[in-house]
Motif scaffolding. Sequence first.
Motif, PDB file in Angstrom:
ATOM      1  N   TYR A 689       0.969  -1.540  -0.102  1.00  0.00           N
ATOM      2  CA  TYR A 689       0.058  -0.090  -0.037  1.00  0.00           C
ATOM      3  C   TYR A 689       0.917   1.300   0.052  1.00  0.00           C
ATOM      4  O   TYR A 689       0.385   2.166   0.380  1.00  0.00           O
ATOM      5  CB  TYR A 689      -0.866   0.046   1.107  1.00  0.00           C
ATOM      6  CG  TYR A 689      -1.975  -1.346   1.238  1.00  0.00           C
ATOM      7  CD1 TYR A 689      -2.842  -1.271   0.433  1.00  0.00           C
ATOM      8  CD2 TYR A 689      -1.587  -2.130   2.188  1.00  0.00           C
ATOM      9  CE1 TYR A 689      -3.754  -2.493   0.423  1.00  0.00           C
ATOM     10  CE2 TYR A 689      -2.516  -3.287   2.449  1.00  0.00           C
ATOM     11  CZ  TYR A 689      -3.389  -3.489   1.357  1.00  0.00           C
ATOM     12  OH  TYR A 689      -4.286  -4.451   1.464  1.00  0.00           O
ATOM     13  N   VAL A 690       2.062   1.046  -0.408  1.00  0.00           N
ATOM     14  CA  VAL A 690       2.875   2.211  -0.422  1.00  0.00           C
ATOM     15  C   VAL A 690       2.650   3.320  -1.226  1.00  0.00           C
ATOM     16  O   VAL A 690       2.711   4.567  -0.800  1.00  0.00           O
ATOM     17  CB  VAL A 690       4.779   1.747  -0.636  1.00  0.00           C
ATOM     18  CG1 VAL A 690       4.591   1.494  -2.141  1.00  0.00           C
ATOM     19  CG2 VAL A 690       5.413   2.886  -0.280  1.00  0.00           C
ATOM     20  N   ASP A 691       1.738   3.225  -2.236  1.00  0.00           N
ATOM     21  CA  ASP A 691       1.434   4.232  -3.212  1.00  0.00           C
ATOM     22  C   ASP A 691       0.240   4.972  -2.510  1.00  0.00           C
ATOM     23  O   ASP A 691       0.297   6.089  -3.025  1.00  0.00           O
ATOM     24  CB  ASP A 691       0.984   3.391  -4.600  1.00  0.00           C
ATOM     25  CG  ASP A 691       2.190   3.037  -5.449  1.00  0.00           C
ATOM     26  OD1 ASP A 691       3.193   3.151  -5.064  1.00  0.00           O
ATOM     27  OD2 ASP A 691       1.996   1.951  -6.140  1.00  0.00           O
ATOM     28  N   LYS A 692      -0.374   4.493  -1.334  1.00  0.00           N
ATOM     29  CA  LYS A 692      -1.354   5.320  -1.092  1.00  0.00           C
ATOM     30  C   LYS A 692      -0.966   6.229   0.068  1.00  0.00           C
ATOM     31  O   LYS A 692      -1.361   7.269   0.552  1.00  0.00           O
ATOM     32  CB  LYS A 692      -2.506   4.284  -0.264  1.00  0.00           C
ATOM     33  CG  LYS A 692      -3.181   3.718  -1.364  1.00  0.00           C
ATOM     34  CD  LYS A 692      -4.358   2.806  -0.460  1.00  0.00           C
ATOM     35  CE  LYS A 692      -5.253   2.274  -1.414  1.00  0.00           C
ATOM     36  NZ  LYS A 692      -6.312   1.399  -0.741  1.00  0.00           N
ATOM     37  N   LEU A 693       0.272   6.110   0.429  1.00  0.00           N
ATOM     38  CA  LEU A 693       1.001   6.962   1.548  1.00  0.00           C
ATOM     39  C   LEU A 693       0.952   8.293   1.467  1.00  0.00           C
ATOM     40  O   LEU A 693       0.555   9.199   2.389  1.00  0.00           O
ATOM     41  CB  LEU A 693       2.330   6.302   1.869  1.00  0.00           C
ATOM     42  CG  LEU A 693       2.414   5.262   2.756  1.00  0.00           C
ATOM     43  CD1 LEU A 693       4.074   5.031   2.956  1.00  0.00           C
ATOM     44  CD2 LEU A 693       1.786   5.514   4.302  1.00  0.00           C
ATOM     45  N   VAL A 696      -3.821  12.566  -0.556  1.00  0.00           N
ATOM     46  CA  VAL A 696      -4.697  13.279   0.322  1.00  0.00           C
ATOM     47  C   VAL A 696      -5.540  12.545   1.212  1.00  0.00           C
ATOM     48  O   VAL A 696      -6.580  11.565   0.508  1.00  0.00           O
ATOM     49  CB  VAL A 696      -5.193  14.395  -0.140  1.00  0.00           C
ATOM     50  CG1 VAL A 696      -6.001  15.150   0.775  1.00  0.00           C
ATOM     51  CG2 VAL A 696      -4.206  15.191  -1.061  1.00  0.00           C
ATOM     52  N   PHE A 697      -5.834  12.509   2.483  1.00  0.00           N
ATOM     53  CA  PHE A 697      -6.823  11.869   3.020  1.00  0.00           C
ATOM     54  C   PHE A 697      -6.522  10.251   3.176  1.00  0.00           C
ATOM     55  O   PHE A 697      -7.451   9.660   3.459  1.00  0.00           O
ATOM     56  CB  PHE A 697      -8.318  12.108   2.769  1.00  0.00           C
ATOM     57  CG  PHE A 697      -8.508  13.521   2.789  1.00  0.00           C
ATOM     58  CD1 PHE A 697      -8.202  14.353   3.822  1.00  0.00           C
ATOM     59  CD2 PHE A 697      -9.302  14.015   1.643  1.00  0.00           C
ATOM     60  CE1 PHE A 697      -8.487  15.648   3.808  1.00  0.00           C
ATOM     61  CE2 PHE A 697      -9.749  15.539   1.922  1.00  0.00           C
ATOM     62  CZ  PHE A 697      -9.270  16.098   2.981  1.00  0.00           C
ATOM     63  N   GLN A 698      -5.386   9.889   2.686  1.00  0.00           N
ATOM     64  CA  GLN A 698      -5.125   8.342   2.582  1.00  0.00           C
ATOM     65  C   GLN A 698      -4.462   7.925   4.100  1.00  0.00           C
ATOM     66  O   GLN A 698      -3.515   8.434   4.409  1.00  0.00           O
ATOM     67  CB  GLN A 698      -4.129   8.052   1.456  1.00  0.00           C
ATOM     68  CG  GLN A 698      -4.657   8.305   0.028  1.00  0.00           C
ATOM     69  CD  GLN A 698      -5.863   7.318   0.080  1.00  0.00           C
ATOM     70  OE1 GLN A 698      -5.832   6.259   0.209  1.00  0.00           O
ATOM     71  NE2 GLN A 698      -6.734   7.881  -0.988  1.00  0.00           N
ATOM     72  N   ARG A 699      -5.018   6.964   4.508  1.00  0.00           N
ATOM     73  CA  ARG A 699      -4.623   6.288   6.107  1.00  0.00           C
ATOM     74  C   ARG A 699      -4.388   4.744   5.813  1.00  0.00           C
ATOM     75  O   ARG A 699      -5.126   4.324   5.127  1.00  0.00           O
ATOM     76  CB  ARG A 699      -5.533   6.912   7.435  1.00  0.00           C
ATOM     77  CG  ARG A 699      -5.694   8.352   7.361  1.00  0.00           C
ATOM     78  CD  ARG A 699      -6.588   8.357   8.594  1.00  0.00           C
ATOM     79  NE  ARG A 699      -6.280   7.690   9.626  1.00  0.00           N
ATOM     80  CZ  ARG A 699      -5.472   8.263  10.554  1.00  0.00           C
ATOM     81  NH1 ARG A 699      -4.902   9.370  10.562  1.00  0.00           N
ATOM     82  NH2 ARG A 699      -5.307   7.383  11.762  1.00  0.00           N
ATOM     83  N   LEU A 700      -3.126   4.271   6.421  1.00  0.00           N
ATOM     84  CA  LEU A 700      -2.951   2.898   6.510  1.00  0.00           C
ATOM     85  C   LEU A 700      -3.352   2.483   8.115  1.00  0.00           C
ATOM     86  O   LEU A 700      -3.260   1.236   8.081  1.00  0.00           O
ATOM     87  CB  LEU A 700      -1.598   2.501   6.149  1.00  0.00           C
ATOM     88  CG  LEU A 700      -1.080   2.892   4.923  1.00  0.00           C
ATOM     89  CD1 LEU A 700       0.288   2.442   4.645  1.00  0.00           C
ATOM     90  CD2 LEU A 700      -2.080   2.726   3.637  1.00  0.00           C
ATOM     91  N   ARG A 732       8.024  -2.299   6.707  1.00  0.00           N
ATOM     92  CA  ARG A 732       7.719  -3.638   7.035  1.00  0.00           C
ATOM     93  C   ARG A 732       6.905  -3.412   8.179  1.00  0.00           C
ATOM     94  O   ARG A 732       7.154  -2.707   9.290  1.00  0.00           O
ATOM     95  CB  ARG A 732       8.836  -4.560   7.112  1.00  0.00           C
ATOM     96  CG  ARG A 732       9.573  -4.512   5.734  1.00  0.00           C
ATOM     97  CD  ARG A 732      10.841  -5.770   5.845  1.00  0.00           C
ATOM     98  NE  ARG A 732      10.339  -7.194   6.119  1.00  0.00           N
ATOM     99  CZ  ARG A 732      11.083  -8.159   6.251  1.00  0.00           C
ATOM    100  NH1 ARG A 732      12.244  -8.157   6.554  1.00  0.00           N
ATOM    101  NH2 ARG A 732      10.446  -9.546   6.511  1.00  0.00           N
ATOM    102  N   ILE A 733       5.551  -4.466   8.326  1.00  0.00           N
ATOM    103  CA  ILE A 733       4.602  -4.163   9.189  1.00  0.00           C
ATOM    104  C   ILE A 733       5.473  -4.677  10.687  1.00  0.00           C
ATOM    105  O   ILE A 733       6.233  -5.847  10.653  1.00  0.00           O
ATOM    106  CB  ILE A 733       3.537  -5.302   9.205  1.00  0.00           C
ATOM    107  CG1 ILE A 733       2.836  -4.948   7.730  1.00  0.00           C
ATOM    108  CG2 ILE A 733       2.508  -5.508  10.296  1.00  0.00           C
ATOM    109  CD1 ILE A 733       1.657  -5.720   7.449  1.00  0.00           C
ATOM    110  N   ASN A 734       5.373  -3.945  11.587  1.00  0.00           N
ATOM    111  CA  ASN A 734       5.962  -4.093  12.957  1.00  0.00           C
ATOM    112  C   ASN A 734       7.544  -4.234  13.006  1.00  0.00           C
ATOM    113  O   ASN A 734       7.916  -4.385  13.929  1.00  0.00           O
ATOM    114  CB  ASN A 734       5.262  -5.450  13.478  1.00  0.00           C
ATOM    115  CG  ASN A 734       3.843  -5.363  13.850  1.00  0.00           C
ATOM    116  OD1 ASN A 734       3.444  -4.309  14.482  1.00  0.00           O
ATOM    117  ND2 ASN A 734       3.109  -6.402  13.761  1.00  0.00           N
ATOM    118  N   GLN A 735       8.006  -3.585  11.925  1.00  0.00           N
ATOM    119  CA  GLN A 735       9.585  -3.634  11.801  1.00  0.00           C
ATOM    120  C   GLN A 735      10.091  -2.367  11.317  1.00  0.00           C
ATOM    121  O   GLN A 735      11.200  -1.908  11.012  1.00  0.00           O
ATOM    122  CB  GLN A 735      10.053  -4.544  10.886  1.00  0.00           C
ATOM    123  CG  GLN A 735       9.768  -6.111  11.262  1.00  0.00           C
ATOM    124  CD  GLN A 735      10.573  -7.045  10.488  1.00  0.00           C
ATOM    125  OE1 GLN A 735      11.474  -6.617   9.963  1.00  0.00           O
ATOM    126  NE2 GLN A 735       9.641  -8.215  10.167  1.00  0.00           N
TER     127      GLN A 735
END
Length: 750
Positions: A689-693, A696-700, A732-735
């Motif tokens: 999902y890096v392209d969403k970072l 505007v108004f994009q949250r992960l 990376r998730i949690n890293q």
Amino acid sequence: MTTEQTSLEQAIERCAQEPIQVPGSIQPQGFLLVLDETDLRILQASENAERWLGVPARALAGQAFAELVSASFDLRARLANLPGDEIFPFHIGDTRLHDGAPWQAPLRVLAHRHDQVLILELEPHRGTAQGSEKDNYYPLVRAFVSTLHQVTSIDELLLQSVRQIKRITGFGRVKAYRFDSEGTGTVLAEDADPGYPSYLGLCFPASDIPRQARELYRINRIRVIEDANYQPSPLVPASNPRTGKALDMSFASLRSVSPVHLQYMRNMGTLASMSLSIVVDDQLWGLVSCHHDQPRPVDFQTRTACELLANVLSLQIEAIESHDSTRQLLDLRQRIVRMLGSMADHDSVSDGLLAQPEVMLQFAGASGAAIISAERCDLIGATPPAALVNALAHWLARRDGEAVFHTDNVHRDIEELPELARHAAGVMAVAISQIHSHYLVWFRPEQAHTVNWAGRPEKSVGLQGNLNPRHSFERWQQEVRGFSAPWHPLIVEGVLELRGAVLGIVLRKAEELAQLAGELKRSNKELEAFSYSVSHDLRAPLRHIAGYSELLGEIEGEQLSERGKRFLGHIEDAAQFAGTLVDNLLNFSQMGRSALRLSDVDLNTLADTIRTELVPDYAGRDIVWEIADLPKVIADPAFINMVLHNLIANAIKYTRGRAPARIEIGAVRHRHELEFYVRDNGVGFDMAYVDKLFGVFQRLHRMEEFEGTGIGLASVRRIIERHDGRVWAEGRINQGASFHFTLPLNPKSA
């Protein structure tokens, strides 16, 4: 270079500068008269004219030509039959000489105009080599021409030609050879009597025929030497009275030849020769060379028939090569169309060509290829390493010259890159940008081969410093290395066509991008204006909601139930969040409207200030800060402050729950830009999902986990892009995660 090598090069150059078209003498099988065409009086005569006329050559100057020949021969009338554009000797008739002349047999009279004078050559009738039944060569020539349409290969055509010419002339050996691009002649066809050495398949070095001799072969397509031991007959006087210089005899049949060539013939065991030029597309393609081991006369009719055959041969070779060229050009253009179609279907030239790797290699007959642009170097097939290919691109960028560079010997022609020759022997490159160093490059491997020479090609220098003709004509082999197959001129022409088409595609894409950029710019301005208007207009009602909810709590709070108080709190929180969101949206819209005010920015000081401002957000937490010595940059201080503030605040927020939290701020210097990063050991994110970072108004992450409006990173991207930089993230998730941005070393707007 040794003294011996220097002397040899000087001797070769002197040989190449020998004025063979103005030898000042003729071969003695006939005699030559130079006339003023206005009054037909003699200006010059060959010294041997006395043998024929009984009058010393010096006494002929000023004498009327009519006094030397039979009264029945009207030269003026005969000259009326001489075509005005004819530059070669033309048979205007036969004549007998005046009564009392030593020679009373008929003479052929050949005339041509050149060097501001009329040149007459008179030679006796002589029997043909094959007897009187062959005095008329028309049936032989007609039969030869009628069979040509059945011949499809050049080698077979040459073989039939040398057999027919040998039949007509009776020379002991007739061979045909073709010149390559370097001037080396290879014997492709031969017909020889027993006892004559065979040269079929052997090569004659380019130095055997100096450049001025090649040019003379091109313009005068027949040359006869009846006796290699002849004594030349000089012209009297030595200079052409009309020019004050030696007479130019480029087209004269009797023109004397270089003594070096006569010695060459004798060294070869040849005492008589006739050479017929094969001229294709106005270039000297090759020669038909006739040799005899004894002196041999060649009658005018024989010469005429052979010259006609040579002209027909030249035309037929031109037709075969033209047909082959057309077919090859069609194949090239079909491949060009396939490559261009692929480029049009892709976003870039590189991607389009990479989608058709086999076509790109087949197009140039190459084993490897490279597509070089500012950002990348893509390799196809067998190529040198990318570092060497990039070095080649830099070398190409420094050279001035044609749009296409090609060589079949990298070691010889690209001395600055000796390592390149270990990977390829042939290179062809074309620039596909008029601004940038973008190239298409093809590579060919070494093609080691053996050359069978007709004798050792080396020459020696005589005592007087003149070039000695070689004595060796025995087969001698030489192993040739370092060369690839040569690049065919049609391939070079095809590469130029491809270049023009690629430049057209690039220009069209640039125009499309410019149009799209203009439309995007207008849309962005409209969007910014809309965002500003909406944000500005929303502020007042949001303030009213927040204000009235606060008043309601103060005035009526004691009368509200617990449930009502909870609802009122939600209204106040929502109004406060909405206000923050509107403020951020307003700031975001203003980023595209505000002008950049560039100045020196000390990022270390800026980072320290931001850390101090954010202390309330991480009070009581265990955070390990690792901040490198950051370089100063040229940027807008306020905007760069917003970038660092967002990235550091995010690092603090998303490391919540880590003990200890680690936040690293550093920089990397590149060739044209500075890279900065903020790295943490927080919750990280999924790279899918890096392209969403940065939208505007994009949250992960959910609002319940981490607060925020979703505008911060979008603001970072907009600010950095306005500074002509780049922004990206890795995680990376949690890293943990790291956020990077670049700033140019030399900003355009600075």
